[in-house]
Design a protein around this motif. Structure first.
Motif, PDB file in Angstrom:
ATOM      1  N   ALA A  31      20.004 -80.676  35.677  1.00  0.00           N
ATOM      2  CA  ALA A  31      20.752 -81.889  36.093  1.00  0.00           C
ATOM      3  C   ALA A  31      20.109 -82.897  36.360  1.00  0.00           C
ATOM      4  CB  ALA A  31      22.027 -81.550  37.118  1.00  0.00           C
ATOM      5  N   PHE A  32      18.998 -82.854  37.205  1.00  0.00           N
ATOM      6  CA  PHE A  32      18.334 -83.937  37.550  1.00  0.00           C
ATOM      7  C   PHE A  32      17.580 -84.753  36.176  1.00  0.00           C
ATOM      8  CE2 PHE A  32      14.333 -86.037  38.993  1.00  0.00           C
ATOM      9  CZ  PHE A  32      15.016 -87.077  39.772  1.00  0.00           C
ATOM     10  N   SER A  33      16.851 -83.877  35.446  1.00  0.00           N
ATOM     11  CA  SER A  33      16.360 -84.093  34.269  1.00  0.00           C
ATOM     12  C   SER A  33      17.090 -84.722  33.220  1.00  0.00           C
ATOM     13  CB  SER A  33      15.765 -82.654  33.756  1.00  0.00           C
ATOM     14  OG  SER A  33      14.849 -83.102  32.583  1.00  0.00           O
ATOM     15  N   LEU A  34      18.176 -84.261  33.024  1.00  0.00           N
ATOM     16  CA  LEU A  34      19.395 -85.031  32.022  1.00  0.00           C
ATOM     17  C   LEU A  34      19.650 -86.207  32.455  1.00  0.00           C
ATOM     18  CD1 LEU A  34      21.155 -84.463  29.747  1.00  0.00           C
ATOM     19  CD2 LEU A  34      22.995 -83.510  31.231  1.00  0.00           C
ATOM     20  N   GLY A  35      19.928 -86.292  33.999  1.00  0.00           N
ATOM     21  CA  GLY A  35      20.485 -87.600  34.404  1.00  0.00           C
ATOM     22  C   GLY A  35      19.209 -88.758  34.145  1.00  0.00           C
ATOM     23  N   LYS A  36      17.992 -88.226  34.383  1.00  0.00           N
ATOM     24  CA  LYS A  36      16.877 -89.177  34.441  1.00  0.00           C
ATOM     25  C   LYS A  36      16.705 -89.696  32.903  1.00  0.00           C
ATOM     26  CE  LYS A  36      11.939 -88.982  35.417  1.00  0.00           C
ATOM     27  NZ  LYS A  36      10.975 -88.191  35.907  1.00  0.00           N
ATOM     28  N   SER A  37      16.819 -88.540  31.870  1.00  0.00           N
ATOM     29  CA  SER A  37      16.728 -89.061  30.399  1.00  0.00           C
ATOM     30  C   SER A  37      17.893 -89.874  29.983  1.00  0.00           C
ATOM     31  CB  SER A  37      16.830 -87.738  29.628  1.00  0.00           C
ATOM     32  OG  SER A  37      18.085 -87.094  29.506  1.00  0.00           O
ATOM     33  N   SER A  39      19.424 -91.815  31.930  1.00  0.00           N
ATOM     34  CA  SER A  39      19.215 -93.413  32.670  1.00  0.00           C
ATOM     35  C   SER A  39      18.164 -94.183  31.901  1.00  0.00           C
ATOM     36  CB  SER A  39      19.052 -93.184  34.114  1.00  0.00           C
ATOM     37  OG  SER A  39      17.641 -92.647  34.224  1.00  0.00           O
ATOM     38  N   THR A  40      17.048 -93.472  31.440  1.00  0.00           N
ATOM     39  CA  THR A  40      16.059 -93.978  30.703  1.00  0.00           C
ATOM     40  C   THR A  40      16.209 -94.589  29.188  1.00  0.00           C
ATOM     41  OG1 THR A  40      15.046 -92.019  30.125  1.00  0.00           O
ATOM     42  CG2 THR A  40      14.224 -93.330  32.270  1.00  0.00           C
ATOM     43  N   GLY A  41      17.270 -93.489  28.698  1.00  0.00           N
ATOM     44  CA  GLY A  41      17.818 -93.942  27.270  1.00  0.00           C
ATOM     45  C   GLY A  41      17.013 -93.003  26.262  1.00  0.00           C
ATOM     46  N   ASN A  42      16.404 -91.855  26.885  1.00  0.00           N
ATOM     47  CA  ASN A  42      15.511 -91.105  26.097  1.00  0.00           C
ATOM     48  C   ASN A  42      16.172 -89.812  25.651  1.00  0.00           C
ATOM     49  OD1 ASN A  42      13.192 -92.685  26.038  1.00  0.00           O
ATOM     50  ND2 ASN A  42      12.339 -91.752  27.789  1.00  0.00           N
ATOM     51  N   SER A  43      17.469 -89.738  25.910  1.00  0.00           N
ATOM     52  CA  SER A  43      18.260 -88.550  25.875  1.00  0.00           C
ATOM     53  C   SER A  43      18.198 -88.427  24.190  1.00  0.00           C
ATOM     54  CB  SER A  43      19.613 -88.777  26.518  1.00  0.00           C
ATOM     55  OG  SER A  43      20.325 -87.594  26.123  1.00  0.00           O
ATOM     56  N   LYS A  44      18.266 -87.065  23.823  1.00  0.00           N
ATOM     57  CA  LYS A  44      18.409 -86.730  22.467  1.00  0.00           C
ATOM     58  C   LYS A  44      19.626 -85.789  22.142  1.00  0.00           C
ATOM     59  CE  LYS A  44      13.506 -86.914  21.062  1.00  0.00           C
ATOM     60  NZ  LYS A  44      12.490 -86.948  21.972  1.00  0.00           N
ATOM     61  N   SER A  45      20.303 -85.204  23.532  1.00  0.00           N
ATOM     62  CA  SER A  45      21.431 -84.336  23.226  1.00  0.00           C
ATOM     63  C   SER A  45      22.591 -84.958  23.485  1.00  0.00           C
ATOM     64  CB  SER A  45      21.228 -82.887  24.325  1.00  0.00           C
ATOM     65  OG  SER A  45      21.019 -83.722  25.730  1.00  0.00           O
ATOM     66  N   PHE A  46      22.525 -86.419  24.204  1.00  0.00           N
ATOM     67  CA  PHE A  46      23.905 -86.990  24.307  1.00  0.00           C
ATOM     68  C   PHE A  46      23.775 -88.456  23.738  1.00  0.00           C
ATOM     69  CE2 PHE A  46      24.276 -84.004  27.968  1.00  0.00           C
ATOM     70  CZ  PHE A  46      25.721 -84.021  28.086  1.00  0.00           C
ATOM     71  N   PHE A  47      25.119 -88.799  23.364  1.00  0.00           N
ATOM     72  CA  PHE A  47      24.937 -89.986  22.674  1.00  0.00           C
ATOM     73  C   PHE A  47      25.870 -91.054  23.701  1.00  0.00           C
ATOM     74  CE2 PHE A  47      24.663 -87.287  19.205  1.00  0.00           C
ATOM     75  CZ  PHE A  47      23.431 -88.010  18.319  1.00  0.00           C
ATOM     76  N   VAL A  48      25.150 -91.956  24.339  1.00  0.00           N
ATOM     77  CA  VAL A  48      25.896 -92.930  25.216  1.00  0.00           C
ATOM     78  C   VAL A  48      26.312 -94.190  24.450  1.00  0.00           C
ATOM     79  CG1 VAL A  48      25.762 -93.987  27.275  1.00  0.00           C
ATOM     80  CG2 VAL A  48      24.639 -91.846  27.040  1.00  0.00           C
ATOM     81  N   ARG A  49      27.596 -94.565  24.562  1.00  0.00           N
ATOM     82  CA  ARG A  49      27.848 -95.788  23.963  1.00  0.00           C
ATOM     83  C   ARG A  49      27.336 -96.872  24.643  1.00  0.00           C
ATOM     84  NH1 ARG A  49      33.910 -96.659  23.672  1.00  0.00           N
ATOM     85  NH2 ARG A  49      33.674 -94.666  22.447  1.00  0.00           N
ATOM     86  N   GLN A  50      26.500 -97.825  24.082  1.00  0.00           N
ATOM     87  CA  GLN A  50      25.816 -98.842  24.643  1.00  0.00           C
ATOM     88  C   GLN A  50      27.005-100.004  24.822  1.00  0.00           C
ATOM     89  OE1 GLN A  50      22.703 -98.598  25.868  1.00  0.00           O
ATOM     90  NE2 GLN A  50      22.296 -96.558  25.131  1.00  0.00           N
ATOM     91  N   ARG A  51      27.034-100.609  26.127  1.00  0.00           N
ATOM     92  CA  ARG A  51      27.781-101.564  26.214  1.00  0.00           C
ATOM     93  C   ARG A  51      27.088-102.983  25.873  1.00  0.00           C
ATOM     94  NH1 ARG A  51      30.287-100.280  32.365  1.00  0.00           N
ATOM     95  NH2 ARG A  51      31.129 -98.419  31.657  1.00  0.00           N
TER      96      ARG A  51
END
Length: 58
Positions: A31-37, A39-51
């Motif tokens: 969970a910490f690793s996922l949150g870290k990725s 927050s830094t924008g390096n996540s490959k498994s989640f698509f976060v809508r950029q505001r």
């Protein structure tokens, strides 16, 4: 007729307890690793809508 079971040895009890604690530790680490990725924008498994950064010109 009910018969009492044999007592579990201390080492077996310790092994089970450590295994149970380890599962929680690994889940927290993931969970910490996922949150870290995220927050830094390096996540490959989640698509976060950029505001978009809107500036108010008033």
């Amino acid at each position: 007729m009910a018969v009492p079971k044999k007592r579990t040895s201390a080492s077996k009890k310790r092994i089970r307890k450590n295994f149970w604690k380890g599962k929680g530790y690994r889940a927290a680490l993931k969970a910490f690793s996922l949150g870290k990725s995220l927050s830094t924008g390096n996540s490959k498994s989640f698509f976060v809508r950029q505001r978009s950064q809107k500036t108010n010109k008033t």
